[in-house]
Design a protein around this motif. Sequence first.
Motif, PDB file in Angstrom:
ATOM      1  N   ILE A  17       0.845  -1.200   0.000  1.00 56.04           N
ATOM      2  CA  ILE A  17       0.000   0.000   0.000  1.00 56.04           C
ATOM      3  C   ILE A  17       0.880   1.250   0.000  1.00 56.04           C
ATOM      4  CG2 ILE A  17      -1.651   1.345   1.377  1.00 56.04           C
ATOM      5  CD1 ILE A  17      -3.003  -1.032   0.204  1.00 56.04           C
ATOM      6  N   ASP A  18       1.969   1.216   0.778  1.00 57.40           N
ATOM      7  CA  ASP A  18       2.878   2.372   0.825  1.00 57.40           C
ATOM      8  C   ASP A  18       3.494   2.644  -0.543  1.00 57.40           C
ATOM      9  OD1 ASP A  18       2.352   2.755   3.518  1.00 57.40           O
ATOM     10  OD2 ASP A  18       4.098   1.596   4.170  1.00 57.40           O
ATOM     11  N   GLN A  19       3.880   1.593  -1.244  1.00 61.67           N
ATOM     12  CA  GLN A  19       4.461   1.734  -2.583  1.00 61.67           C
ATOM     13  C   GLN A  19       3.421   2.330  -3.533  1.00 61.67           C
ATOM     14  OE1 GLN A  19       4.710  -1.857  -4.841  1.00 61.67           O
ATOM     15  NE2 GLN A  19       6.608  -1.240  -5.842  1.00 61.67           N
ATOM     16  N   HIS A  20       2.198   1.832  -3.440  1.00 65.93           N
ATOM     17  CA  HIS A  20       1.102   2.307  -4.274  1.00 65.93           C
ATOM     18  C   HIS A  20       0.861   3.804  -4.032  1.00 65.93           C
ATOM     19  CE1 HIS A  20      -2.730   1.894  -6.432  1.00 65.93           C
ATOM     20  NE2 HIS A  20      -3.264   2.627  -5.479  1.00 65.93           N
TER      21      HIS A  20
ATOM     22  N   LYS B  95       4.290   5.544 -21.684  1.00 61.79           N
ATOM     23  CA  LYS B  95       5.652   5.902 -22.106  1.00 61.79           C
ATOM     24  C   LYS B  95       6.669   4.951 -21.473  1.00 61.79           C
ATOM     25  CE  LYS B  95       8.450   9.080 -23.956  1.00 61.79           C
ATOM     26  NZ  LYS B  95       8.502   9.452 -25.351  1.00 61.79           N
ATOM     27  N   ALA B  96       6.344   4.458 -20.266  1.00 61.40           N
ATOM     28  CA  ALA B  96       7.218   3.516 -19.556  1.00 61.40           C
ATOM     29  C   ALA B  96       7.029   2.076 -20.041  1.00 61.40           C
ATOM     30  CB  ALA B  96       6.961   3.601 -18.055  1.00 61.40           C
ATOM     31  N   GLY B  97       6.099   1.855 -20.960  1.00 66.36           N
ATOM     32  CA  GLY B  97       5.937   0.528 -21.544  1.00 66.36           C
ATOM     33  C   GLY B  97       4.690  -0.226 -21.125  1.00 66.36           C
ATOM     34  N   ALA B  98       3.885   0.313 -20.224  1.00 65.54           N
ATOM     35  CA  ALA B  98       2.653  -0.360 -19.788  1.00 65.54           C
ATOM     36  C   ALA B  98       1.529   0.014 -20.748  1.00 65.54           C
ATOM     37  CB  ALA B  98       2.304   0.008 -18.356  1.00 65.54           C
TER      38      ALA B  98
ATOM     39  N   THR C  81      -2.184  -0.299 -20.163  1.00 60.13           N
ATOM     40  CA  THR C  81      -2.617  -1.531 -19.509  1.00 60.13           C
ATOM     41  C   THR C  81      -2.992  -1.197 -18.072  1.00 60.13           C
ATOM     42  OG1 THR C  81      -0.332  -2.057 -18.919  1.00 60.13           O
ATOM     43  CG2 THR C  81      -1.199  -3.067 -20.928  1.00 60.13           C
ATOM     44  N   SER C  82      -3.787  -2.039 -17.481  1.00 56.90           N
ATOM     45  CA  SER C  82      -4.264  -1.795 -16.121  1.00 56.90           C
ATOM     46  C   SER C  82      -3.142  -1.970 -15.103  1.00 56.90           C
ATOM     47  CB  SER C  82      -5.400  -2.761 -15.794  1.00 56.90           C
ATOM     48  OG  SER C  82      -5.817  -2.588 -14.453  1.00 56.90           O
ATOM     49  N   ILE C  83      -3.117  -1.064 -14.126  1.00 60.28           N
ATOM     50  CA  ILE C  83      -2.171  -1.205 -13.024  1.00 60.28           C
ATOM     51  C   ILE C  83      -2.933  -1.479 -11.725  1.00 60.28           C
ATOM     52  CG2 ILE C  83      -0.415   0.212 -14.144  1.00 60.28           C
ATOM     53  CD1 ILE C  83      -1.136   2.468 -12.166  1.00 60.28           C
ATOM     54  N   ARG C  84      -4.179  -1.926 -11.843  1.00 61.39           N
ATOM     55  CA  ARG C  84      -4.976  -2.238 -10.654  1.00 61.39           C
ATOM     56  C   ARG C  84      -4.251  -3.247  -9.777  1.00 61.39           C
ATOM     57  NH1 ARG C  84     -10.899  -3.956 -12.517  1.00 61.39           N
ATOM     58  NH2 ARG C  84     -10.247  -5.559 -11.052  1.00 61.39           N
TER      59      ARG C  84
ATOM     60  N   PHE D 267       4.881  -4.234 -10.700  1.00 63.34           N
ATOM     61  CA  PHE D 267       4.643  -2.838 -10.324  1.00 63.34           C
ATOM     62  C   PHE D 267       5.946  -2.138  -9.952  1.00 63.34           C
ATOM     63  CE2 PHE D 267       3.228   0.663  -7.582  1.00 63.34           C
ATOM     64  CZ  PHE D 267       2.336   1.279  -8.442  1.00 63.34           C
ATOM     65  N   CYS D 268       6.858  -2.865  -9.272  1.00 62.86           N
ATOM     66  CA  CYS D 268       8.171  -2.280  -8.942  1.00 62.86           C
ATOM     67  C   CYS D 268       8.908  -1.876 -10.219  1.00 62.86           C
ATOM     68  CB  CYS D 268       9.027  -3.281  -8.158  1.00 62.86           C
ATOM     69  SG  CYS D 268       8.548  -3.477  -6.447  1.00 62.86           S
ATOM     70  N   LYS D 269       8.880  -2.756 -11.202  1.00 60.81           N
ATOM     71  CA  LYS D 269       9.539  -2.473 -12.478  1.00 60.81           C
ATOM     72  C   LYS D 269       8.893  -1.263 -13.158  1.00 60.81           C
ATOM     73  CE  LYS D 269      10.785  -4.518 -16.866  1.00 60.81           C
ATOM     74  NZ  LYS D 269      10.326  -5.369 -17.931  1.00 60.81           N
ATOM     75  N   LEU D 270       7.563  -1.233 -13.184  1.00 62.11           N
ATOM     76  CA  LEU D 270       6.863  -0.105 -13.793  1.00 62.11           C
ATOM     77  C   LEU D 270       7.180   1.185 -13.047  1.00 62.11           C
ATOM     78  CD1 LEU D 270       4.814   1.110 -15.798  1.00 62.11           C
ATOM     79  CD2 LEU D 270       3.054   0.614 -14.089  1.00 62.11           C
ATOM     80  N   ASN D 271       7.173   1.136 -11.728  1.00 64.25           N
ATOM     81  CA  ASN D 271       7.476   2.312 -10.914  1.00 64.25           C
ATOM     82  C   ASN D 271       8.857   2.875 -11.284  1.00 64.25           C
ATOM     83  OD1 ASN D 271       6.759   4.041  -8.521  1.00 64.25           O
ATOM     84  ND2 ASN D 271       8.709   3.187  -7.828  1.00 64.25           N
ATOM     85  N   ASP D 272       9.858   2.000 -11.374  1.00 66.77           N
ATOM     86  CA  ASP D 272      11.208   2.440 -11.740  1.00 66.77           C
ATOM     87  C   ASP D 272      11.228   3.049 -13.138  1.00 66.77           C
ATOM     88  OD1 ASP D 272      12.093   1.503  -9.295  1.00 66.77           O
ATOM     89  OD2 ASP D 272      13.000  -0.334 -10.116  1.00 66.77           O
ATOM     90  N   GLU D 273      10.502   2.433 -14.073  1.00 69.73           N
ATOM     91  CA  GLU D 273      10.480   2.929 -15.449  1.00 69.73           C
ATOM     92  C   GLU D 273       9.757   4.270 -15.552  1.00 69.73           C
ATOM     93  OE1 GLU D 273       8.928  -0.483 -17.515  1.00 69.73           O
ATOM     94  OE2 GLU D 273      10.869  -1.508 -17.437  1.00 69.73           O
ATOM     95  N   VAL D 274       8.655   4.429 -14.794  1.00 72.16           N
ATOM     96  CA  VAL D 274       7.933   5.710 -14.791  1.00 72.16           C
ATOM     97  C   VAL D 274       8.832   6.809 -14.222  1.00 72.16           C
ATOM     98  CG1 VAL D 274       6.031   6.984 -13.682  1.00 72.16           C
ATOM     99  CG2 VAL D 274       5.585   4.792 -14.808  1.00 72.16           C
TER     100      VAL D 274
END
Length: 160
Positions: free
Chosen positions: A31-34, A69-72, A119-122, A131-138
């Motif tokens: 939840i904190d990461q989100h 832009k980050a690939g999602a 794509t959904s990030i739900r 999500f960690c990978k997406l977070n880093d890419e964003v």
Amino acid sequence: MLESVAGVQMTKHCPACGVTLDDKPSKPRSIDQHRRFFAVVRAVYQHWPQSHDVQFSTETECRKWLTMKAGAREVALRMPLVGIKPHTAVIIASAAMKAAGAHAVAVEHKGELVVFKPTSIRFDKMGHQEFCKLNDEVEAVIESETGLKIHDLLKAIEAA
């Protein structure tokens, strides 16, 4: 998917190939990461450079653009461009999608109009590692597109 045999839970395997059957995306997200992810998006939206080629009317629009832009993203449409200039087709498609409230991006690629949608990030659609990978890419997209440092954005959030 777990089966219970004599009170002991066992992992369920495919009878044909033996692969583990597990319908969970991975360990659950934090939840904190989100919350941090959305705080960073909110901060970059508020500090988005007016000189950037892309501008957003809402925070959601900004988030969807950053994640794509980050690939999602996935291809929603591929259409050959015949009888219309590619630049014109992109402008028309972009305007139509924006008017419809769609968070998609149209581009010309090798003589085709290609429309990407995010794509959904739900929580139930994207697991922790993805999500960690997406977070880093964003965060990398934010820094490369704006020159803003994530550390500075987070400080701005704390100061507000």
